[in-house]
Design a protein around this motif. Structure first.
Motif, mmCIF file in Angstrom:
data_model
loop_
_atom_site.group_PDB
_atom_site.id
_atom_site.type_symbol
_atom_site.label_atom_id
_atom_site.label_comp_id
_atom_site.label_asym_id
_atom_site.label_seq_id
_atom_site.Cartn_x
_atom_site.Cartn_y
_atom_site.Cartn_z
ATOM 1 N N THR A 52 -67.843 -4.723 -32.641
ATOM 2 C CA THR A 52 -67.607 -5.872 -33.517
ATOM 3 C C THR A 52 -66.404 -5.653 -34.432
ATOM 4 O O THR A 52 -65.821 -6.614 -34.918
ATOM 5 C CB THR A 52 -68.863 -6.050 -34.394
ATOM 6 O OG1 THR A 52 -70.021 -5.922 -33.575
ATOM 7 C CG2 THR A 52 -68.889 -7.387 -35.074
ATOM 8 N N LYS A 53 -66.053 -4.412 -34.678
ATOM 9 C CA LYS A 53 -65.040 -4.094 -35.675
ATOM 10 C C LYS A 53 -63.670 -3.924 -35.010
ATOM 11 O O LYS A 53 -63.183 -4.850 -34.415
ATOM 12 C CB LYS A 53 -65.502 -2.870 -36.466
ATOM 13 C CG LYS A 53 -66.991 -2.927 -36.893
ATOM 14 C CD LYS A 53 -67.295 -4.051 -37.874
ATOM 15 C CE LYS A 53 -68.788 -4.293 -38.074
ATOM 16 N NZ LYS A 53 -69.570 -3.134 -38.489
ATOM 17 N N ASP B 52 -71.175 8.048 -35.360
ATOM 18 C CA ASP B 52 -70.768 6.646 -35.392
ATOM 19 C C ASP B 52 -69.274 6.637 -35.705
ATOM 20 O O ASP B 52 -68.860 6.915 -36.829
ATOM 21 C CB ASP B 52 -71.577 5.919 -36.469
ATOM 22 C CG ASP B 52 -71.289 4.423 -36.500
ATOM 23 O OD1 ASP B 52 -70.170 4.031 -36.102
ATOM 24 O OD2 ASP B 52 -72.168 3.666 -36.940
#
Ligand SMILES: *Cc1c(COP(=O)(O)O)cnc(C)c1O
Length: 387
Positions: A199-200, A175
């Protein structure tokens, strides 16, 4: 575009993005569209139905694959949908080795969803390669890791961990959400799969939820495509467009995130109200040497322990004016949070303390505002809450 020829600053803007053939429109159109015309049954121009494939999504997939230096990319409706897709590769009875400080949502899908399907998980200290090795069993099929980890920014030796996985004929999936492809390329270090929460930092503006899987393995990519279509957790064209808009500025944003975080980490380290700072760019960080080896810079996330009680630390995070008190990370704006009563509240206190997550630990996602305003804001919050 020929990827090998260009650097990431150029690829982030151009990879997967050609002006529209019909109109010359520079930006990838938002193909808000569920189905596509066929000239004869089965005779189509590459697209039939948007769950299976959508041109805006394809452009994003090509862009992300290029950024990560991967042959193949697949996008999903969220980071969790990406992680779910990797778990879809496994079968009942398989075993997974993973970190004892993985992202909370990852821990939840492992223990509360997939243990019910007879997958087994071992949670170990990933900074210890021997502990990883010892956790492997004959039925271990996947090593899942994060680096830097949340919230203590522990650094895992990707090359060492991937070697262990491959010695045991298991897949190594990473990840890479915290580091982003600008700072760290796990596929080059031996990983088989890279997972991202878009999303980040990749989205970068706190306005979209998405996920992606990148790989150099054609068979894995085909399986990911099968699950995109079969499970259906794919992003729509608007979401794909927003992430494409974000990735164009990833390199310039990350440069500023890193510069600001590094300055704040140094300031915190010298501050009398601060007991400890966790930032891989600091020489005092236990993972500093490995981080220097496998990362291009040290990222925008850091955490620190105040010389204060849980309540006093809560007052600090409530007193900031530039930093917003919120969970999540990776946007242009600075966020601050206290893991004990917020992101890590589900962990019993004893267990939490053992893992180093003290009551007064504060995590910040350093944004790209002016660093003097950020430091000034922390200073005034310390003064308001601690004196
Ligand atoms: C946020 C996050 C996820 C989950 O992503 P969503 O887009 O929120 O589903 C997974 N891993 C890490 C490290 C994250 O920070």
């Amino acid at each position: 575009m020929d990827d090998d020829q260009f650097r990431i600053e150029t690829r982030s803007i151009h990879a997967g993005q050609e002006p529209d053939e019909e109109t010359g429109a520079l930006m990838t159109p938002i193909h808000a569209n569920s189905t596509f015309e066929q000239d004869a049954p089965g005779d189509h121009r590459g697209y039939e139905y948007s769950r299976t494939g959508n041109p805006t999504r394809t452009d994003l997939e090509e862009n992300l694959a290029s950024l990560e230096g991967a042959e193949y990319g697949r996008c999903f409706a969220s980071g969790m949908a990406s992680i779910n897709t990797v778990l879809n590769l496994l079968e009942a009875g398989d075993h997974v080795v993973t970190g004892n400080d993985v992202y909370g949502g990852t821990h939840r899908i492992f223990t509360q969803v997939y243990e019910d399907y007879d997958l087994e998980f071992s949670f170990v200290d990933m900074t210890d390669l021997e502990a990883i090795e010892e956790a492997f069993r004959p039925e271990t099929e996947l090593l899942w890791l994060e680096t830097p980890t949340n919230p203590l920014m522990s650094i895992v030796d990707i090359e060492g961990a991937a070697t262990i996985a491959h010695d045991h004929d298991a897949l190594c999936a990473i990840d890479n959400t915290f580091a982003t492809p600008y700072l760290q390329n796990p596929l080059e270090l031996g990983a088989d799969i890279v997972s991202h929460s878009l999303t980040k930092y990749l989205g970068g503006h706190s306005d979209v939820v998405g996920g992606a899987l990148l790989t150099n393995d054609e068979d894995l990519d085909e399986e990911f495509g099968f699950y995109q279509n079969s499970v259906g957790a794919t992003p729509g064209p608007f979401e794909s467009f927003l992430v494409l808009r974000g990735t164009k500025t990833l390199p310039v944003r990350m440069d500023r995130h890193c510069k600001n975080a590094s300055a704040i980490a140094s300031w915190l380290e010298d501050h009398p109200d601060v007991d400890r700072v966790y930032y891989p760019g600091l020489e005092s960080h236990p993972g500093h040497e490995i981080a220097r080896k496998q990362m291009n810079d040290f990222g925008g996330m850091l955490s620190f322990e105040l010389d204060a009680s849980l309540e006093e630390a809560s007052e600090v995070v409530s007193a900031t004016e530039v930093f917003t008190l919120a969970e999540s990370l990776g946007g242009v704006e600075s966020l601050i949070e206290q893991p004990a009563p917020m992101t890590h509240a589900a962990i019993p206190r004893e267990e939490r303390l053992e893992a180093g997550l003290t009551d007064s630990l504060i995590r910040v996602s350093v944004g790209i505002e002016h660093v003097d305003d950020l430091i000034g804001d922390l200073e005034q919050a310390f003064e308001a809450a601690l004196n």
